[in-house]
Design a protein around this motif. Structure first.
Motif, PDB file in Angstrom:
ATOM      1  N   GLY A  80       0.803  -1.205   0.000  1.00  0.00           N
ATOM      2  CA  GLY A  80       0.000   0.000   0.000  1.00  0.00           C
ATOM      3  C   GLY A  80       0.840   1.262   0.000  1.00  0.00           C
ATOM      4  N   ALA A  81       2.153   1.137  -0.132  1.00  0.00           N
ATOM      5  CA  ALA A  81       3.042   2.294  -0.100  1.00  0.00           C
ATOM      6  C   ALA A  81       3.116   2.934  -1.479  1.00  0.00           C
ATOM      7  CB  ALA A  81       4.439   1.878   0.350  1.00  0.00           C
ATOM      8  N   TYR A  82       3.188   4.245  -1.496  1.00  0.00           N
ATOM      9  CA  TYR A  82       3.322   4.987  -2.744  1.00  0.00           C
ATOM     10  C   TYR A  82       4.766   4.905  -3.207  1.00  0.00           C
ATOM     11  CZ  TYR A  82       3.534   8.882  -5.985  1.00  0.00           C
ATOM     12  OH  TYR A  82       3.731   9.655  -7.097  1.00  0.00           O
ATOM     13  N   GLU A  83       4.987   4.530  -4.468  1.00  0.00           N
ATOM     14  CA  GLU A  83       6.337   4.456  -5.011  1.00  0.00           C
ATOM     15  C   GLU A  83       6.722   5.789  -5.639  1.00  0.00           C
ATOM     16  OE1 GLU A  83       7.367   1.195  -7.489  1.00  0.00           O
ATOM     17  OE2 GLU A  83       6.407  -0.253  -6.194  1.00  0.00           O
ATOM     18  N   ILE A  84       7.926   6.225  -5.377  1.00  0.00           N
ATOM     19  CA  ILE A  84       8.432   7.469  -5.936  1.00  0.00           C
ATOM     20  C   ILE A  84       8.902   7.189  -7.355  1.00  0.00           C
ATOM     21  CG2 ILE A  84      10.149   9.291  -5.667  1.00  0.00           C
ATOM     22  CD1 ILE A  84      10.123   8.507  -2.616  1.00  0.00           C
ATOM     23  N   PRO A  85       8.417   7.956  -8.350  1.00  0.00           N
ATOM     24  CA  PRO A  85       8.771   7.683  -9.750  1.00  0.00           C
ATOM     25  C   PRO A  85      10.278   7.774  -9.994  1.00  0.00           C
ATOM     26  CG  PRO A  85       6.966   9.269  -9.602  1.00  0.00           C
ATOM     27  CD  PRO A  85       7.497   9.067  -8.208  1.00  0.00           C
ATOM     28  N   LEU A  86      10.780   6.898 -10.840  1.00  0.00           N
ATOM     29  CA  LEU A  86      12.195   6.853 -11.171  1.00  0.00           C
ATOM     30  C   LEU A  86      12.669   8.191 -11.728  1.00  0.00           C
ATOM     31  CD1 LEU A  86      14.846   5.289 -11.495  1.00  0.00           C
ATOM     32  CD2 LEU A  86      14.025   4.520 -13.728  1.00  0.00           C
ATOM     33  N   GLU A  87      11.883   8.813 -12.583  1.00  0.00           N
ATOM     34  CA  GLU A  87      12.289  10.090 -13.179  1.00  0.00           C
ATOM     35  C   GLU A  87      12.499  11.152 -12.105  1.00  0.00           C
ATOM     36  OE1 GLU A  87       9.418   8.472 -14.073  1.00  0.00           O
ATOM     37  OE2 GLU A  87      10.015   7.641 -16.005  1.00  0.00           O
ATOM     38  N   MET A  88      11.615  11.164 -11.107  1.00  0.00           N
ATOM     39  CA  MET A  88      11.732  12.134 -10.025  1.00  0.00           C
ATOM     40  C   MET A  88      12.996  11.874  -9.203  1.00  0.00           C
ATOM     41  SD  MET A  88       9.033  13.034  -6.982  1.00  0.00           S
ATOM     42  CE  MET A  88       7.778  13.596  -8.130  1.00  0.00           C
ATOM     43  N   ARG A  89      13.277  10.610  -8.949  1.00  0.00           N
ATOM     44  CA  ARG A  89      14.473  10.268  -8.182  1.00  0.00           C
ATOM     45  C   ARG A  89      15.736  10.640  -8.949  1.00  0.00           C
ATOM     46  NH1 ARG A  89      14.322   4.464  -7.071  1.00  0.00           N
ATOM     47  NH2 ARG A  89      12.567   4.289  -8.466  1.00  0.00           N
TER      48      ARG A  89
ATOM     49  N   PHE B 261      16.068  13.019 -11.281  1.00  0.00           N
ATOM     50  CA  PHE B 261      16.175  14.481 -11.294  1.00  0.00           C
ATOM     51  C   PHE B 261      16.708  14.991  -9.956  1.00  0.00           C
ATOM     52  CE2 PHE B 261      14.304  18.638 -10.319  1.00  0.00           C
ATOM     53  CZ  PHE B 261      14.860  19.387 -11.341  1.00  0.00           C
ATOM     54  N   ALA B 262      16.166  14.468  -8.863  1.00  0.00           N
ATOM     55  CA  ALA B 262      16.610  14.886  -7.530  1.00  0.00           C
ATOM     56  C   ALA B 262      18.073  14.515  -7.307  1.00  0.00           C
ATOM     57  CB  ALA B 262      15.725  14.261  -6.462  1.00  0.00           C
ATOM     58  N   ASP B 263      18.470  13.344  -7.796  1.00  0.00           N
ATOM     59  CA  ASP B 263      19.853  12.897  -7.660  1.00  0.00           C
ATOM     60  C   ASP B 263      20.802  13.869  -8.366  1.00  0.00           C
ATOM     61  OD1 ASP B 263      21.854  11.088  -6.792  1.00  0.00           O
ATOM     62  OD2 ASP B 263      21.832  10.070  -8.728  1.00  0.00           O
TER      63      ASP B 263
ATOM     64  N   PHE C 179      22.771  12.105   2.919  1.00  0.00           N
ATOM     65  CA  PHE C 179      21.383  11.814   3.262  1.00  0.00           C
ATOM     66  C   PHE C 179      20.469  12.099   2.070  1.00  0.00           C
ATOM     67  CE2 PHE C 179      17.403  13.816   4.929  1.00  0.00           C
ATOM     68  CZ  PHE C 179      16.759  12.648   5.270  1.00  0.00           C
ATOM     69  N   ALA C 180      20.676  13.228   1.424  1.00  0.00           N
ATOM     70  CA  ALA C 180      19.856  13.593   0.266  1.00  0.00           C
ATOM     71  C   ALA C 180      20.007  12.559  -0.847  1.00  0.00           C
ATOM     72  CB  ALA C 180      20.229  14.982  -0.239  1.00  0.00           C
ATOM     73  N   GLN C 181      21.230  12.083  -1.062  1.00  0.00           N
ATOM     74  CA  GLN C 181      21.455  11.052  -2.079  1.00  0.00           C
ATOM     75  C   GLN C 181      20.664   9.788  -1.738  1.00  0.00           C
ATOM     76  OE1 GLN C 181      23.664  10.761  -4.911  1.00  0.00           O
ATOM     77  NE2 GLN C 181      23.656  12.983  -4.863  1.00  0.00           N
ATOM     78  N   GLN C 182      20.689   9.405  -0.470  1.00  0.00           N
ATOM     79  CA  GLN C 182      19.934   8.220  -0.057  1.00  0.00           C
ATOM     80  C   GLN C 182      18.437   8.457  -0.221  1.00  0.00           C
ATOM     81  OE1 GLN C 182      21.355   7.919   3.981  1.00  0.00           O
ATOM     82  NE2 GLN C 182      22.735   6.231   3.458  1.00  0.00           N
ATOM     83  N   LEU C 183      18.000   9.659   0.121  1.00  0.00           N
ATOM     84  CA  LEU C 183      16.583   9.996   0.056  1.00  0.00           C
ATOM     85  C   LEU C 183      16.050   9.933  -1.370  1.00  0.00           C
ATOM     86  CD1 LEU C 183      15.199  10.936   2.727  1.00  0.00           C
ATOM     87  CD2 LEU C 183      14.851  13.097   1.558  1.00  0.00           C
ATOM     88  N   VAL C 184      16.808  10.465  -2.316  1.00  0.00           N
ATOM     89  CA  VAL C 184      16.306  10.468  -3.696  1.00  0.00           C
ATOM     90  C   VAL C 184      16.317   9.080  -4.311  1.00  0.00           C
ATOM     91  CG1 VAL C 184      16.946  12.872  -4.086  1.00  0.00           C
ATOM     92  CG2 VAL C 184      18.514  11.089  -4.797  1.00  0.00           C
ATOM     93  N   ARG C 185      17.026   8.173  -3.695  1.00  0.00           N
ATOM     94  CA  ARG C 185      17.037   6.801  -4.199  1.00  0.00           C
ATOM     95  C   ARG C 185      16.015   5.918  -3.488  1.00  0.00           C
ATOM     96  NH1 ARG C 185      23.189   7.592  -4.268  1.00  0.00           N
ATOM     97  NH2 ARG C 185      23.517   8.207  -6.428  1.00  0.00           N
ATOM     98  N   ALA C 186      15.351   6.485  -2.486  1.00  0.00           N
ATOM     99  CA  ALA C 186      14.338   5.724  -1.749  1.00  0.00           C
ATOM    100  C   ALA C 186      13.180   5.393  -2.683  1.00  0.00           C
ATOM    101  CB  ALA C 186      13.841   6.532  -0.552  1.00  0.00           C
ATOM    102  N   THR C 187      12.655   4.210  -2.511  1.00  0.00           N
ATOM    103  CA  THR C 187      11.589   3.773  -3.417  1.00  0.00           C
ATOM    104  C   THR C 187      10.201   3.898  -2.818  1.00  0.00           C
ATOM    105  OG1 THR C 187      11.888   1.498  -2.670  1.00  0.00           O
ATOM    106  CG2 THR C 187      13.094   2.185  -4.657  1.00  0.00           C
ATOM    107  N   ASP C 188      10.098   4.077  -1.481  1.00  0.00           N
ATOM    108  CA  ASP C 188       8.775   4.255  -0.889  1.00  0.00           C
ATOM    109  C   ASP C 188       8.890   5.077   0.392  1.00  0.00           C
ATOM    110  OD1 ASP C 188       9.425   2.494   1.316  1.00  0.00           O
ATOM    111  OD2 ASP C 188       8.935   0.790   0.046  1.00  0.00           O
ATOM    112  N   MET C 189       7.752   5.479   0.922  1.00  0.00           N
ATOM    113  CA  MET C 189       7.731   6.365   2.089  1.00  0.00           C
ATOM    114  C   MET C 189       8.249   5.678   3.348  1.00  0.00           C
ATOM    115  SD  MET C 189       7.064   9.245   0.962  1.00  0.00           S
ATOM    116  CE  MET C 189       6.908  10.129   2.497  1.00  0.00           C
ATOM    117  N   THR C 190       8.125   4.391   3.453  1.00  0.00           N
ATOM    118  CA  THR C 190       8.652   3.676   4.610  1.00  0.00           C
ATOM    119  C   THR C 190      10.168   3.832   4.663  1.00  0.00           C
ATOM    120  OG1 THR C 190       6.854   2.074   4.481  1.00  0.00           O
ATOM    121  CG2 THR C 190       8.802   1.429   5.748  1.00  0.00           C
ATOM    122  N   GLU C 191      10.811   3.684   3.520  1.00  0.00           N
ATOM    123  CA  GLU C 191      12.260   3.849   3.444  1.00  0.00           C
ATOM    124  C   GLU C 191      12.651   5.293   3.737  1.00  0.00           C
ATOM    125  OE1 GLU C 191      15.996   2.861   0.439  1.00  0.00           O
ATOM    126  OE2 GLU C 191      13.954   2.576  -0.274  1.00  0.00           O
TER     127      GLU C 191
END
Length: 132
Positions: free
Chosen positions: A17-26, A28-30, A86-98
Motif C-alpha cells: 500500500g506504499a506509494y512508489e516514488i517515480p524513477l524520473e523524479m528520483r 532528477f533529484a539525484d 542523506f539527500a542522495q539516499q533519500l532520492v534513491r528511496a523507493t517508498d515512504m517507509t524507506e
C-alpha cells in the motif's frame, strides 16, 4: 494494473500500500543534489583559502581564533557532507517507509555529531582562555 501518467503506481498497485516514488523524479533529484554538492565544494574551498590567508597574517589573528575558525569550517563541511549523503539516499528511496527510516537515522546521527562538535568547540574555547 493502472499506471498514472507520471509512471508512479497508485497505492492499490503495491502489496504494502506504499506509494512508489517515480524513477524520473528520483533521477532528477539525484542530479540536483550532485550539482548542489559541487557548488558547496567550491564554497568550502573558498572558505579554506580565506582561513589560510588569515593564518598568514598571524599578527592580527590569535591562534585560538584560528583554531576555532578551522574547526568551525571542518564541522560545517562535515555536516553538509552528511546532509548531501542523506539527500542522495533519500532520492534513491523507493517508498515512504524507506524515506521515514532514512530520516530517523539521519536525525539521530546528526544529533550525535552536533553534541560531539559542541564538546570539541567548548574544549577549544576553554583551552584558549587558559592560555591567555
Amino acid at each position: 494494473m493502472v499506471k498514472q501518467a507520471s509512471g508512479a503506481r497508485t497505492s492499490g498497485d503495491h502489496e504494502s500500500g506504499a506509494y512508489e516514488i517515480p524513477l524520473e523524479m528520483r533521477e532528477f533529484a539525484d542530479k540536483s543534489v550532485e550539482q548542489a554538492r559541487r557548488a558547496f565544494d567550491g564554497f568550502v574551498g573558498a572558505a579554506q583559502r580565506t582561513v589560510a590567508a588569515m593564518e598568514d597574517h598571524g599578527d592580527t589573528v590569535q591562534a585560538g581564533a584560528q583554531d576555532i575558525g578551522r574547526k568551525t569550517i571542518a564541522f560545517a563541511e562535515s555536516n553538509v557532507a552528511a546532509s548531501f549523503a542523506f539527500a542522495q539516499q533519500l532520492v534513491r528511496a523507493t517508498d515512504m517507509t524507506e524515506v521515514m527510516k532514512l530520516q530517523s537515522e539521519f536525525l539521530r546521527s546528526q544529533m550525535e555529531a552536533m553534541q560531539a562538535q559542541a564538546r570539541e568547540l567548548g574544549a577549544s574555547l576553554t583551552q584558549g582562555r587558559r592560555s591567555k
